[in-house]
Scaffold this motif. Structure first.
Motif, PDB file in Angstrom:
ATOM      1  N   PHE A  31       2.943   7.092  10.556  1.00  0.00           N
ATOM      2  CA  PHE A  31       3.556   7.758  11.537  1.00  0.00           C
ATOM      3  C   PHE A  31       4.891   7.347  12.282  1.00  0.00           C
ATOM      4  O   PHE A  31       6.133   8.505  12.484  1.00  0.00           O
ATOM      5  CB  PHE A  31       3.202   6.457  13.145  1.00  0.00           C
ATOM      6  CG  PHE A  31       3.782   6.586  14.370  1.00  0.00           C
ATOM      7  CD1 PHE A  31       3.639   7.589  15.374  1.00  0.00           C
ATOM      8  CD2 PHE A  31       4.943   5.590  14.267  1.00  0.00           C
ATOM      9  CE1 PHE A  31       4.689   7.106  16.153  1.00  0.00           C
ATOM     10  CE2 PHE A  31       5.578   5.351  15.232  1.00  0.00           C
ATOM     11  CZ  PHE A  31       5.386   5.886  16.246  1.00  0.00           C
ATOM     12  N   ALA A  32       5.532   6.381  10.924  1.00  0.00           N
ATOM     13  CA  ALA A  32       7.100   6.154  10.629  1.00  0.00           C
ATOM     14  C   ALA A  32       7.615   7.769  10.175  1.00  0.00           C
ATOM     15  O   ALA A  32       8.773   8.183  10.179  1.00  0.00           O
ATOM     16  CB  ALA A  32       7.848   5.083  10.104  1.00  0.00           C
ATOM     17  N   GLY A  33       6.563   7.447   9.719  1.00  0.00           N
ATOM     18  CA  GLY A  33       7.461   8.929   8.604  1.00  0.00           C
ATOM     19  C   GLY A  33       7.705   9.921   9.290  1.00  0.00           C
ATOM     20  O   GLY A  33       8.422  11.288   8.843  1.00  0.00           O
ATOM     21  N   THR A  34       7.322  10.258  10.252  1.00  0.00           N
ATOM     22  CA  THR A  34       7.299  11.621  11.912  1.00  0.00           C
ATOM     23  C   THR A  34       8.654  11.207  12.036  1.00  0.00           C
ATOM     24  O   THR A  34       8.998  12.325  12.907  1.00  0.00           O
ATOM     25  CB  THR A  34       5.641  11.636  12.550  1.00  0.00           C
ATOM     26  OG1 THR A  34       5.969  10.609  13.274  1.00  0.00           O
ATOM     27  CG2 THR A  34       5.315  11.619  11.732  1.00  0.00           C
ATOM     28  N   PHE A  35       9.558  10.294  11.585  1.00  0.00           N
ATOM     29  CA  PHE A  35      10.646  10.677  12.618  1.00  0.00           C
ATOM     30  C   PHE A  35      11.697  10.612  11.431  1.00  0.00           C
ATOM     31  O   PHE A  35      11.743  10.512  10.421  1.00  0.00           O
ATOM     32  CB  PHE A  35      11.274   9.132  13.001  1.00  0.00           C
ATOM     33  CG  PHE A  35      10.278   8.065  14.035  1.00  0.00           C
ATOM     34  CD1 PHE A  35      11.105   8.413  14.725  1.00  0.00           C
ATOM     35  CD2 PHE A  35       9.455   8.018  14.245  1.00  0.00           C
ATOM     36  CE1 PHE A  35      10.203   8.520  15.976  1.00  0.00           C
ATOM     37  CE2 PHE A  35       8.418   7.635  15.433  1.00  0.00           C
ATOM     38  CZ  PHE A  35       9.059   7.363  16.613  1.00  0.00           C
ATOM     39  N   LEU A  36      12.435  11.079  11.338  1.00  0.00           N
ATOM     40  CA  LEU A  36      14.141  11.249  10.602  1.00  0.00           C
ATOM     41  C   LEU A  36      14.143  10.112  10.565  1.00  0.00           C
ATOM     42  O   LEU A  36      14.228   9.147  10.850  1.00  0.00           O
ATOM     43  CB  LEU A  36      15.435  11.337  11.076  1.00  0.00           C
ATOM     44  CG  LEU A  36      15.421  13.332  12.278  1.00  0.00           C
ATOM     45  CD1 LEU A  36      16.678  13.174  12.884  1.00  0.00           C
ATOM     46  CD2 LEU A  36      14.868  14.271  11.195  1.00  0.00           C
ATOM     47  N   PRO A  37      14.935   9.559   9.029  1.00  0.00           N
ATOM     48  CA  PRO A  37      15.101   8.937   8.328  1.00  0.00           C
ATOM     49  C   PRO A  37      15.552   7.570   9.304  1.00  0.00           C
ATOM     50  O   PRO A  37      16.142   6.759   9.224  1.00  0.00           O
ATOM     51  CB  PRO A  37      15.905   9.266   7.013  1.00  0.00           C
ATOM     52  CG  PRO A  37      15.449  10.766   6.849  1.00  0.00           C
ATOM     53  CD  PRO A  37      15.574  11.073   7.572  1.00  0.00           C
ATOM     54  N   ASP A  38      16.616   8.026   9.829  1.00  0.00           N
ATOM     55  CA  ASP A  38      17.454   7.916  10.723  1.00  0.00           C
ATOM     56  C   ASP A  38      16.822   7.333  12.316  1.00  0.00           C
ATOM     57  O   ASP A  38      18.062   7.136  13.202  1.00  0.00           O
ATOM     58  CB  ASP A  38      18.646   7.610  10.568  1.00  0.00           C
ATOM     59  CG  ASP A  38      19.310   8.868  10.983  1.00  0.00           C
ATOM     60  OD1 ASP A  38      18.560  10.146  11.185  1.00  0.00           O
ATOM     61  OD2 ASP A  38      20.667   9.689  10.851  1.00  0.00           O
ATOM     62  N   GLY A  39      15.993   7.684  12.143  1.00  0.00           N
ATOM     63  CA  GLY A  39      15.231   8.153  13.842  1.00  0.00           C
ATOM     64  C   GLY A  39      15.555   6.705  14.392  1.00  0.00           C
ATOM     65  O   GLY A  39      15.677   5.132  13.922  1.00  0.00           O
ATOM     66  N   VAL A  40      15.910   7.095  16.126  1.00  0.00           N
ATOM     67  CA  VAL A  40      15.346   5.351  16.785  1.00  0.00           C
ATOM     68  C   VAL A  40      14.277   5.173  17.670  1.00  0.00           C
ATOM     69  O   VAL A  40      13.966   7.042  18.009  1.00  0.00           O
ATOM     70  CB  VAL A  40      16.650   5.727  17.532  1.00  0.00           C
ATOM     71  CG1 VAL A  40      17.068   4.336  18.505  1.00  0.00           C
ATOM     72  CG2 VAL A  40      18.471   6.245  16.921  1.00  0.00           C
ATOM     73  N   PHE A  41      13.877   4.535  17.661  1.00  0.00           N
ATOM     74  CA  PHE A  41      13.172   4.256  18.850  1.00  0.00           C
ATOM     75  C   PHE A  41      13.123   3.431  19.953  1.00  0.00           C
ATOM     76  O   PHE A  41      13.578   1.545  19.101  1.00  0.00           O
ATOM     77  CB  PHE A  41      11.027   3.802  17.999  1.00  0.00           C
ATOM     78  CG  PHE A  41      10.349   3.649  18.791  1.00  0.00           C
ATOM     79  CD1 PHE A  41       9.125   3.986  18.192  1.00  0.00           C
ATOM     80  CD2 PHE A  41      10.145   2.640  20.037  1.00  0.00           C
ATOM     81  CE1 PHE A  41       8.117   4.292  19.459  1.00  0.00           C
ATOM     82  CE2 PHE A  41       8.769   2.598  20.561  1.00  0.00           C
ATOM     83  CZ  PHE A  41       7.922   3.658  20.318  1.00  0.00           C
ATOM     84  N   ARG A  42      13.199   3.527  21.197  1.00  0.00           N
ATOM     85  CA  ARG A  42      13.592   2.426  21.944  1.00  0.00           C
ATOM     86  C   ARG A  42      11.835   1.986  23.098  1.00  0.00           C
ATOM     87  O   ARG A  42      11.935   2.594  23.406  1.00  0.00           O
ATOM     88  CB  ARG A  42      14.192   2.773  23.064  1.00  0.00           C
ATOM     89  CG  ARG A  42      16.059   3.516  22.285  1.00  0.00           C
ATOM     90  CD  ARG A  42      16.367   4.283  23.268  1.00  0.00           C
ATOM     91  NE  ARG A  42      17.801   5.001  22.706  1.00  0.00           N
ATOM     92  CZ  ARG A  42      17.559   5.780  21.911  1.00  0.00           C
ATOM     93  NH1 ARG A  42      17.178   6.456  22.294  1.00  0.00           N
ATOM     94  NH2 ARG A  42      19.034   6.364  21.080  1.00  0.00           N
ATOM     95  N   PRO A  43      11.833   0.748  22.198  1.00  0.00           N
ATOM     96  CA  PRO A  43      10.490   0.457  22.792  1.00  0.00           C
ATOM     97  C   PRO A  43      11.017   0.338  24.223  1.00  0.00           C
ATOM     98  O   PRO A  43      11.079  -0.116  24.805  1.00  0.00           O
ATOM     99  CB  PRO A  43       9.668  -0.929  22.022  1.00  0.00           C
ATOM    100  CG  PRO A  43      10.493  -1.219  21.940  1.00  0.00           C
ATOM    101  CD  PRO A  43      11.645  -0.006  20.961  1.00  0.00           C
TER     102      PRO A  43
END
Length: 140
Positions: A31-43
């Protein structure tokens, strides 16, 4: 809102189907691999944003503890896709999570609105950022 090609709309839906299946199946690194290496998740719920694949994977796994071994299913609907001039894609959709226990009982978490920024990397979609806002909490 500008018209979006059917091909792009389906591509975005297929990206989410793959991404969220990994999350629901407990593949937090995938799942995390579908984000950019510096991707941001605001829960949702005012929790601090998390940045980077490794932290997103760890935070997703930690958040799954609330399911107590039950099976979560993330449901996305009312998807809006907006291509941007810079090549990025903005999406906005509704989300709900059902949690089904081994005895068959199901409970629901509060519904949310999710806003994503997607980009292409080597021809594939990836998440640059995700912001989740719960409907039962004060708006942004």
């Amino acid at each position: 809102m500008a018209a979006v090609s059917g091909d792009l709309y389906v591509e975005v839906q297929m990206f989410y189907a793959r991404q969220i299946a990994m999350l629901d199946d407990g593949d937090f690194e995938g799942f995390a691999g579908t984000f950019l290496p510096d991707g941001v998740f605001r829960p949702a719920g005012g929790r601090a944003e998390v940045c980077g694949r490794e932290i997103i994977a760890k935070a997703s796994e930690a958040a799954s503890d609330r399911f107590d071994g039950a099976q979560p299913r993330h449901w996305f609907d009312m998807l809006r896709v907006t291509p941007e001039a810079n090549g990025g894609i903005r999406t906005n959709y509704y989300a709900a999570i059902s949690i089904t226990a081994s005895d068959g009982s199901t409970r629901w978490e509060p519904t949310c609105v999710v806003e994503d920024e997607l980009v292409r990397v080597d021809g594939e979609l990836a998440s640059r950022s995700r912001t989740v806002v719960r409907d039962d909490l004060p708006s942004r």
